[in-house]
Scaffold this motif. Structure first.
Motif, PDB file in Angstrom:
ATOM      1  N   GLY A 149      46.670  36.612  45.720  1.00 15.02           N
ATOM      2  CA  GLY A 149      46.503  38.052  45.886  1.00 15.02           C
ATOM      3  C   GLY A 149      47.079  38.874  44.758  1.00 15.02           C
ATOM      4  N   SER A 150      47.732  38.223  43.810  1.00 14.33           N
ATOM      5  CA  SER A 150      48.306  38.919  42.663  1.00 14.33           C
ATOM      6  C   SER A 150      47.336  38.847  41.492  1.00 14.33           C
ATOM      7  CB  SER A 150      49.647  38.280  42.281  1.00 14.33           C
ATOM      8  OG  SER A 150      49.444  36.995  41.721  1.00 14.33           O
ATOM      9  N   ALA A 151      47.825  39.146  40.287  1.00 13.29           N
ATOM     10  CA  ALA A 151      47.021  39.044  39.074  1.00 13.29           C
ATOM     11  C   ALA A 151      47.195  37.687  38.403  1.00 13.29           C
ATOM     12  CB  ALA A 151      47.407  40.154  38.099  1.00 13.29           C
ATOM     13  N   THR A 160      49.100  15.681  44.143  1.00 11.27           N
ATOM     14  CA  THR A 160      50.411  16.050  44.681  1.00 11.27           C
ATOM     15  C   THR A 160      50.494  17.504  45.114  1.00 11.27           C
ATOM     16  OG1 THR A 160      51.306  16.709  42.528  1.00 11.27           O
ATOM     17  CG2 THR A 160      51.458  14.372  43.131  1.00 11.27           C
ATOM     18  N   PHE A 161      49.575  18.331  44.611  1.00 20.06           N
ATOM     19  CA  PHE A 161      49.558  19.770  44.839  1.00 20.06           C
ATOM     20  C   PHE A 161      50.720  20.477  44.138  1.00 20.06           C
ATOM     21  CE2 PHE A 161      48.587  23.676  47.263  1.00 20.06           C
ATOM     22  CZ  PHE A 161      47.213  23.597  47.261  1.00 20.06           C
ATOM     23  N   ALA A 162      51.417  19.761  43.264  1.00 20.62           N
ATOM     24  CA  ALA A 162      52.529  20.360  42.523  1.00 20.62           C
ATOM     25  C   ALA A 162      52.010  21.367  41.510  1.00 20.62           C
ATOM     26  CB  ALA A 162      53.320  19.267  41.806  1.00 20.62           C
ATOM     27  N   GLU A 163      52.762  22.447  41.313  1.00 14.34           N
ATOM     28  CA  GLU A 163      52.390  23.474  40.341  1.00 14.34           C
ATOM     29  C   GLU A 163      52.536  22.923  38.931  1.00 14.34           C
ATOM     30  OE1 GLU A 163      53.749  28.011  39.082  1.00 14.34           O
ATOM     31  OE2 GLU A 163      54.207  27.237  41.102  1.00 14.34           O
ATOM     32  N   THR A 164      51.514  23.140  38.090  1.00 15.08           N
ATOM     33  CA  THR A 164      51.533  22.629  36.719  1.00 15.08           C
ATOM     34  C   THR A 164      51.451  23.736  35.670  1.00 15.08           C
ATOM     35  OG1 THR A 164      49.128  22.317  36.721  1.00 15.08           O
ATOM     36  CG2 THR A 164      50.496  20.446  37.427  1.00 15.08           C
ATOM     37  N   GLY A 165      51.316  24.969  36.079  1.00 16.75           N
ATOM     38  CA  GLY A 165      51.222  26.075  35.140  1.00 16.75           C
ATOM     39  C   GLY A 165      50.586  27.282  35.799  1.00 16.75           C
ATOM     40  N   SER A 166      50.413  28.348  35.014  1.00 12.70           N
ATOM     41  CA  SER A 166      49.797  29.562  35.544  1.00 12.70           C
ATOM     42  C   SER A 166      49.266  30.396  34.390  1.00 12.70           C
ATOM     43  CB  SER A 166      50.807  30.373  36.365  1.00 12.70           C
ATOM     44  OG  SER A 166      51.869  30.824  35.541  1.00 12.70           O
ATOM     45  N   VAL A 167      48.443  31.383  34.717  1.00 14.96           N
ATOM     46  CA  VAL A 167      47.903  32.300  33.721  1.00 14.96           C
ATOM     47  C   VAL A 167      47.757  33.672  34.370  1.00 14.96           C
ATOM     48  CG1 VAL A 167      45.474  31.814  34.260  1.00 14.96           C
ATOM     49  CG2 VAL A 167      46.104  32.604  31.982  1.00 14.96           C
ATOM     50  N   SER A 168      48.020  34.726  33.605  1.00  9.56           N
ATOM     51  CA  SER A 168      47.882  36.090  34.100  1.00  9.56           C
ATOM     52  C   SER A 168      46.512  36.629  33.721  1.00  9.56           C
ATOM     53  CB  SER A 168      48.978  36.984  33.518  1.00  9.56           C
ATOM     54  OG  SER A 168      48.831  38.313  33.980  1.00  9.56           O
ATOM     55  N   VAL A 169      45.855  37.272  34.675  1.00  5.13           N
ATOM     56  CA  VAL A 169      44.506  37.777  34.475  1.00  5.13           C
ATOM     57  C   VAL A 169      44.498  39.269  34.150  1.00  5.13           C
ATOM     58  CG1 VAL A 169      42.238  38.070  35.577  1.00  5.13           C
ATOM     59  CG2 VAL A 169      43.564  35.985  35.960  1.00  5.13           C
ATOM     60  N   GLY A 170      45.487  40.005  34.622  1.00  5.33           N
ATOM     61  CA  GLY A 170      45.523  41.435  34.366  1.00  5.33           C
ATOM     62  C   GLY A 170      44.833  42.262  35.431  1.00  5.33           C
ATOM     63  N   ARG A 171      44.369  41.633  36.495  1.00  2.00           N
ATOM     64  CA  ARG A 171      43.799  42.325  37.657  1.00  2.00           C
ATOM     65  C   ARG A 171      44.407  41.703  38.904  1.00  2.00           C
ATOM     66  NH1 ARG A 171      38.843  44.688  37.842  1.00  2.00           N
ATOM     67  NH2 ARG A 171      39.485  45.148  39.989  1.00  2.00           N
ATOM     68  N   ASP A 172      44.924  42.522  39.784  1.00  2.00           N
ATOM     69  CA  ASP A 172      45.495  41.959  40.996  1.00  2.00           C
ATOM     70  C   ASP A 172      44.441  41.868  42.093  1.00  2.00           C
ATOM     71  OD1 ASP A 172      45.205  44.597  41.691  1.00  2.00           O
ATOM     72  OD2 ASP A 172      47.295  44.898  42.268  1.00  2.00           O
ATOM     73  N   LYS A 173      44.872  41.404  43.253  1.00  2.00           N
ATOM     74  CA  LYS A 173      44.009  41.189  44.418  1.00  2.00           C
ATOM     75  C   LYS A 173      42.939  40.130  44.161  1.00  2.00           C
ATOM     76  CE  LYS A 173      44.745  45.759  46.490  1.00  2.00           C
ATOM     77  NZ  LYS A 173      44.107  46.971  47.035  1.00  2.00           N
ATOM     78  N   LEU A 174      43.239  39.151  43.285  1.00  2.00           N
ATOM     79  CA  LEU A 174      42.327  38.031  43.099  1.00  2.00           C
ATOM     80  C   LEU A 174      42.301  37.219  44.389  1.00  2.00           C
ATOM     81  CD1 LEU A 174      43.389  36.892  39.522  1.00  2.00           C
ATOM     82  CD2 LEU A 174      41.526  38.437  40.157  1.00  2.00           C
ATOM     83  N   ASN A 175      41.107  36.930  44.881  1.00  2.00           N
ATOM     84  CA  ASN A 175      40.994  36.383  46.235  1.00  2.00           C
ATOM     85  C   ASN A 175      40.233  35.057  46.231  1.00  2.00           C
ATOM     86  OD1 ASN A 175      41.130  36.213  48.995  1.00  2.00           O
ATOM     87  ND2 ASN A 175      39.880  37.996  49.413  1.00  2.00           N
ATOM     88  N   ALA A 202      41.393  35.532  30.274  1.00  2.70           N
ATOM     89  CA  ALA A 202      40.565  36.667  29.866  1.00  2.70           C
ATOM     90  C   ALA A 202      39.384  36.836  30.813  1.00  2.70           C
ATOM     91  CB  ALA A 202      40.067  36.460  28.438  1.00  2.70           C
ATOM     92  N   ILE A 203      39.067  38.077  31.143  1.00  6.40           N
ATOM     93  CA  ILE A 203      37.920  38.380  31.985  1.00  6.40           C
ATOM     94  C   ILE A 203      36.682  38.398  31.088  1.00  6.40           C
ATOM     95  CG2 ILE A 203      36.852  40.065  33.521  1.00  6.40           C
ATOM     96  CD1 ILE A 203      39.724  41.004  34.207  1.00  6.40           C
ATOM     97  N   THR A 204      35.818  37.405  31.238  1.00  5.45           N
ATOM     98  CA  THR A 204      34.634  37.281  30.390  1.00  5.45           C
ATOM     99  C   THR A 204      33.384  37.867  31.020  1.00  5.45           C
ATOM    100  OG1 THR A 204      34.080  35.084  31.239  1.00  5.45           O
ATOM    101  CG2 THR A 204      35.600  35.189  29.356  1.00  5.45           C
TER     102      THR A 204
END
Length: 256
Positions: A149-151, A160-175, A202-204
């Motif tokens: 729900g964030s950006a 394992t479902f373990a977190e391996t990284g993340s990226v910021s999109v610049g738009r919140d409420k991503l669903n 990046a939003i392409t």
């Protein structure tokens, strides 16, 4: 907030800069403006508070939400589900994705994902995670992509479902998410907008998915939520929470 909305809001986003056949993303890359071309209209259960959609072979998997009404269901496309597994109350089901012989289903604020056997929908295990669960999909590389729900989109190991990284999109409420190649398609909650997001965040592309339902149909429905790529094509399935219809569509360039 993930409870039913009284009215779906259509948000038009203005971004600075311009490019041929589109606008420019905050990172300076061209953002292609797209619209929905409807190819086929299919029935959809108006009692389904859709949270996740996935087409695997000829089987459509759908995850639904709301405490006491959440479920994972599966069946042939365009027909009633053959199998439906309810989640015990008060669990609130969220996005789903198919990975190999498994189906993963997130929970909203319950703090774990559920792994099911794809063929039988028998529960295999529950894996904890921190924060909220909204949408999930699997890229061709194998890694899972998850929204809360964030950006930010979070990458996870498919075993394992373990977190391996993340990226910021610049738009919140991503669903709700759908992975196609290295791109992620994400609907923006409470809007009729779908974003196509590249590996670097990046939003392409930006898809205007408004107008699928009539004004009368909108009165009894909730927001757009449900994206499934049709394997082997450039087509998608779109639906929403409590929608009476599902649409097989293609994303095409918007008129200049």
């Amino acid at each position: 907030m993930r409870t039913p909305a009284a009215l779906a809001l259509t948000v038009v986003v203005g971004l600075t800069g311009c490019a041929a056949n589109g606008t420019e993303s905050p990172g300076g890359q061209a953002t292609e403006e797209l619209r929905v071309q409807v190819l086929e209209t299919l029935p959809h259960d108006t009692g389904a508070f859709t949270q996740g959609l996935e087409l695997d072979g000829g089987t459509l998997y759908e995850g639904t939400g709301l405490a006491g009404k959440s479920a994972l269901r599966a069946g042939p496309l365009g027909q009633p589900p053959v199998t439906e597994i309810p989640l015990p109350s008060p669990l609130f089901g969220e996005g789903i994705t198919v990975t190999g012989s498994s189906v993963w289903q997130l929970t909203w604020q319950d703090g774990f994902a559920i792994e099911y056997d794809k063929a039988t929908l028998t529960e295999r295990r529950r894996v904890p995670y921190e924060g909220e669960g909204w949408g999930i999909c699997q890229q061709d590389s194998g890694r899972l992509v998850m929204s809360d729900g964030s950006a930010e989109l979070t990458f996870r190991d498919p075993v394992t479902f373990a977190e391996t990284g993340s990226v910021s999109v610049g738009r919140d409420k991503l669903n709700e998410l759908e992975c196609v190649g290295d791109s992620v398609y994400a609907n923006v909650w409470q809007t009729d907008e779908i974003l196509r997001i590249g590996p670097d965040g990046a939003i392409t592309g930006r898809v205007d998915a408004s107008g699928l339902l009539s004004a009368q149909e909108r009165g009894n429905a909730d927001v757009l939520n449900g994206i499934a790529a049709v394997p082997g094509t450039d087509e998608f399935l779109l639906t929403g929470k409590l929608w009476p219809k599902m649409f097989r569509v293609r994303f095409v360039p918007a008129a200049p």
